[in-house]
Design a protein around this motif. Structure first.
Motif, mmCIF file in Angstrom:
data_model
loop_
_atom_site.group_PDB
_atom_site.id
_atom_site.type_symbol
_atom_site.label_atom_id
_atom_site.label_comp_id
_atom_site.label_asym_id
_atom_site.label_seq_id
_atom_site.Cartn_x
_atom_site.Cartn_y
_atom_site.Cartn_z
ATOM 1 N N THR A 103 0.828 -1.206 0.000
ATOM 2 C CA THR A 103 0.000 0.000 0.000
ATOM 3 C C THR A 103 0.862 1.255 0.000
ATOM 4 N N ALA A 104 1.916 1.251 0.817
ATOM 5 C CA ALA A 104 2.807 2.409 0.887
ATOM 6 C C ALA A 104 3.497 2.640 -0.455
ATOM 7 N N GLU A 105 3.929 1.570 -1.104
ATOM 8 C CA GLU A 105 4.599 1.726 -2.398
ATOM 9 C C GLU A 105 3.630 2.261 -3.453
ATOM 10 N N ALA A 106 2.394 1.798 -3.423
ATOM 11 C CA ALA A 106 1.402 2.313 -4.369
ATOM 12 C C ALA A 106 1.156 3.799 -4.132
ATOM 13 N N LEU A 107 1.130 4.210 -2.871
ATOM 14 C CA LEU A 107 0.941 5.619 -2.546
ATOM 15 C C LEU A 107 2.147 6.431 -3.015
ATOM 16 N N ARG A 108 3.353 5.900 -2.799
ATOM 17 C CA ARG A 108 4.554 6.614 -3.261
ATOM 18 C C ARG A 108 4.541 6.791 -4.776
ATOM 19 N N VAL A 109 4.189 5.746 -5.496
ATOM 20 C CA VAL A 109 4.152 5.825 -6.959
ATOM 21 C C VAL A 109 3.113 6.863 -7.403
ATOM 22 N N ARG A 110 1.976 6.878 -6.740
ATOM 23 C CA ARG A 110 0.950 7.875 -7.102
ATOM 24 C C ARG A 110 1.460 9.284 -6.877
ATOM 25 N N TYR A 111 2.076 9.525 -5.725
ATOM 26 C CA TYR A 111 2.625 10.851 -5.449
ATOM 27 C C TYR A 111 3.758 11.195 -6.418
ATOM 28 N N GLN A 112 4.573 10.192 -6.758
ATOM 29 C CA GLN A 112 5.723 10.415 -7.619
ATOM 30 C C GLN A 112 5.310 10.765 -9.047
ATOM 31 N N THR A 113 4.283 10.116 -9.542
ATOM 32 C CA THR A 113 3.937 10.226 -10.960
ATOM 33 C C THR A 113 2.839 11.239 -11.253
ATOM 34 N N THR A 114 2.233 11.789 -10.226
ATOM 35 C CA THR A 114 1.170 12.782 -10.421
ATOM 36 C C THR A 114 1.763 14.183 -10.353
ATOM 37 N N HIS A 115 1.593 14.950 -11.414
ATOM 38 C CA HIS A 115 2.125 16.308 -11.436
ATOM 39 C C HIS A 115 1.523 17.146 -10.306
ATOM 40 N N PHE A 116 2.353 17.949 -9.671
ATOM 41 C CA PHE A 116 1.853 18.973 -8.769
ATOM 42 C C PHE A 116 1.141 20.049 -9.588
ATOM 43 N N ASP A 117 0.111 20.627 -9.000
ATOM 44 C CA ASP A 117 -0.464 21.862 -9.530
ATOM 45 C C ASP A 117 0.261 23.006 -8.829
ATOM 46 N N PRO A 118 1.267 23.593 -9.446
ATOM 47 C CA PRO A 118 2.100 24.561 -8.725
ATOM 48 C C PRO A 118 1.380 25.848 -8.384
ATOM 49 N N PHE A 119 0.232 26.090 -9.027
ATOM 50 C CA PHE A 119 -0.503 27.329 -8.785
ATOM 51 C C PHE A 119 -1.594 27.162 -7.723
ATOM 52 N N GLY A 120 -1.976 25.903 -7.437
ATOM 53 C CA GLY A 120 -3.059 25.701 -6.481
ATOM 54 C C GLY A 120 -2.776 24.679 -5.405
ATOM 55 N N GLU A 121 -1.595 24.062 -5.435
ATOM 56 C CA GLU A 121 -1.258 23.011 -4.483
ATOM 57 C C GLU A 121 0.010 23.396 -3.737
ATOM 58 N N TRP A 122 0.058 23.083 -2.444
ATOM 59 C CA TRP A 122 1.287 23.295 -1.695
ATOM 60 C C TRP A 122 2.339 22.295 -2.169
ATOM 61 N N PRO A 123 3.623 22.641 -2.088
ATOM 62 C CA PRO A 123 4.654 21.829 -2.735
ATOM 63 C C PRO A 123 5.140 20.636 -1.918
ATOM 64 N N VAL A 124 4.316 20.134 -1.005
ATOM 65 C CA VAL A 124 4.667 18.917 -0.274
ATOM 66 C C VAL A 124 3.397 18.082 -0.131
ATOM 67 N N ARG A 125 3.536 16.796 -0.389
ATOM 68 C CA ARG A 125 2.457 15.842 -0.150
ATOM 69 C C ARG A 125 2.905 14.891 0.945
ATOM 70 N N MET A 126 2.027 14.697 1.912
ATOM 71 C CA MET A 126 2.337 13.771 3.004
ATOM 72 C C MET A 126 1.178 12.808 3.164
ATOM 73 N N GLY A 127 1.488 11.543 3.060
ATOM 74 C CA GLY A 127 0.485 10.509 3.250
ATOM 75 C C GLY A 127 0.929 9.526 4.302
ATOM 76 N N VAL A 128 -0.006 9.023 5.076
ATOM 77 C CA VAL A 128 0.295 8.094 6.161
ATOM 78 C C VAL A 128 -0.529 6.831 5.953
ATOM 79 N N VAL A 129 0.153 5.698 5.882
ATOM 80 C CA VAL A 129 -0.518 4.406 5.815
ATOM 81 C C VAL A 129 -0.810 3.964 7.241
ATOM 82 N N VAL A 130 -2.057 3.612 7.510
ATOM 83 C CA VAL A 130 -2.460 3.279 8.881
ATOM 84 C C VAL A 130 -3.094 1.901 8.932
ATOM 85 N N ASP A 131 -2.739 1.168 9.972
ATOM 86 C CA ASP A 131 -3.373 -0.109 10.302
ATOM 87 C C ASP A 131 -4.263 0.158 11.496
ATOM 88 N N GLY A 132 -5.546 0.392 11.218
ATOM 89 C CA GLY A 132 -6.424 0.901 12.267
ATOM 90 C C GLY A 132 -6.044 2.338 12.553
#
Length: 431
Positions: A103-132
């Motif tokens: 799951t973490a690797e899939a999230l990393r790939v999504r963040y890695q391959t999805t272009h930032f919107d530099p005009f409307g998005e902050w320049p850091v993405r943080m995702g947390v994989v949770v078990d419960g």
């Protein structure tokens, strides 16, 4: 699910892009690549979602680059940057499912391959994989126009101040740097650097591109060769012990020699990534300072001489790797072989150099394989060198419309072979 994190920090305003930011912006526009940088780390024992939200608030509040969005200025002009004093950013929570690492690797790939919107998005993405409610992995990805790899390292070091948010923020800040680069001293530095580039470019012989090659597979144009070599690491140590030079110029010399063999041109022109972190006030700066420096060196000499030439060329490239690319008189991208040494510790281990027997025995433990293929990349050849314990790991991207896949693979293999040959036979001739 998302948690909204409010932040507020010192400093705000609008400025031009800095030289380093502009370089990455132009590169991304030209190639279409995301160039997002970051990765995944396992969550520490006892970690909580609340603490991770506080950590995100801390880094965004502390560092202007992470509170920045770009401001469009027109179709044919680069954007400007706007640092915001406060705002809100989302931290994504993703259920771990049956396999948290997958799951973490899939999230990393999504963040890695999805272009930032530099005009409307902050320049850091943080995702947390949770078990419960228990975090298992944290994924962080940054917009490369505003943060480079050494800037990420500076963010990590600044986490030591998590308990004391009032501690001074070290390093030059983006708005300050943009203003400083319009001052006479910076402009003189840029002009001096560009004159060096012009002198080096004059040394490059005509480089006609070969006839376009069609791999015949309907595949994307740029192919990656992935290599991992303990023998190369040992051979580099042996050459370093003999020459008294570090691994960086040895690898540049090997790359230049491999390129000369692939292209048939004995004078290699390689653009190397320059961190610029050695400049005053830059070491702890959270921004994008990386630019390119140009190394031009002949390979028609014994390998030790090529290494010495590489060392001198690298020193000059570092010195002249800080400039306003928009002021260049020539298209600097026309010389399109690149080297990005991503290693952080490049000093060779102390002790006795490895024996020839050890180097030969390690050759069987290396690996070479084809990796990712992409339609767009930067340059004809692009070498990345990575950290890997006991080995030198590297990937070589090649443009299959200019050189056949067999030539690209041979170039990657030659990089290792050149250094091993030099370690075992000191009088080795380069190209």
């Amino acid at each position: 699910m998302e948690i909204v994190v409010a932040f507020a920090g010192d400093g705000g305003g609008v400025e031009e892009l800095t030289w380093g930011q502009r370089d990455v912006w132009d590169l991304m526009r030209r190639t279409g690549r995301t160039m997002n940088i970051g990765g995944t780390v396992p969550a520490a024992p006892g970690e909580t979602v609340e603490h991770l939200a506080a950590l995100l608030r801390f880094i965004v509040s502390r560092h202007q680059a992470l509170r920045t969005r770009l401001v469009p200025t027109g179709a044919h002009t680069p954007p400007r940057q706007e640092v915001h004093r406060s705002g809100e950013i989302a931290m994504e929570l993703v259920a771990a499912g049956p396999d948290a690492e997958v799951t973490a690797e899939a999230l990393r790939v999504r963040y890695q391959t999805t272009h930032f919107d530099p005009f409307g998005e902050w320049p850091v993405r943080m995702g947390v994989v949770v078990d419960g409610e228990r975090p298992t992995h944290v994924v962080l990805m940054y917009y490369h126009v505003l943060v480079d790899g050494f800037g990420i390292d500076a963010i990590v070091r600044d986490l030591a101040n998590l308990a004391d948010p009032s501690a001074p923020v070290l390093g030059v800040r983006p708005l300050e740097l943009a203003a400083r680069q319009r001052e006479p001293a910076a402009l003189r530095q840029s002009e001096k650097a560009l004159r060096h580039w012009e002198r080096q470019l004059d040394r490059v012989p005509p480089r006609p591109h070969p006839e376009p090659v069609d791999p015949g597979l309907g595949a994307p144009r740029h192919w990656e060769v992935v290599c991992s070599s303990p023998a190369l690491a040992l051979a580099v140590r042996a050459v370093a012990a003999r020459t008294g030079l570090a691994s960086g110029p040895i690898l540049l010399a090997a790359y230049a020699t491999a390129l000369a063999r692939a292209t048939g041109i004995a004078t290699a022109a390689v653009q190397i990534v320059v961190s610029n972190r050695f400049r005053p006030g830059f070491a702890e700066a959270v921004t994008s300072l990386r630019q390119f420096g140009l190394c031009v060196l002949g390979t028609d000499a014994p390998f030790d001489e090529i290494v010495a030439r590489s060392w001198a060329a690298m020193l000059a490239a570092f010195k002249h790797g800080y400039f306003d690319g928009a002021a260049a008189g020539r298209d600097l991208e026309a010389w399109s072989c690149y080297l990005n040494d991503r290693r952080r510790g490049t000093d060779d281990p102390a002790g006795e150099p490895p024996t020839a027997e050890a180097i030969r025995a390690a050759q069987a433990e290396g690996s070479v394989r084809w990796g990712v293929r992409e339609e767009t990349y930067d340059g004809t050849f692009y070498l990345h060198v990575e950290d890997e314990p006991g080995r030198i790991a590297y990937t070589l991207w090649g443009d299959t419309h200019r050189y056949a896949p067999a030539v690209i693979e041979r170039c990657a293999r030659d990089l290792e072979a050149v250094v091993i040959e030099a370690a075992l036979t000191p009088a080795t001739v380069g190209a």
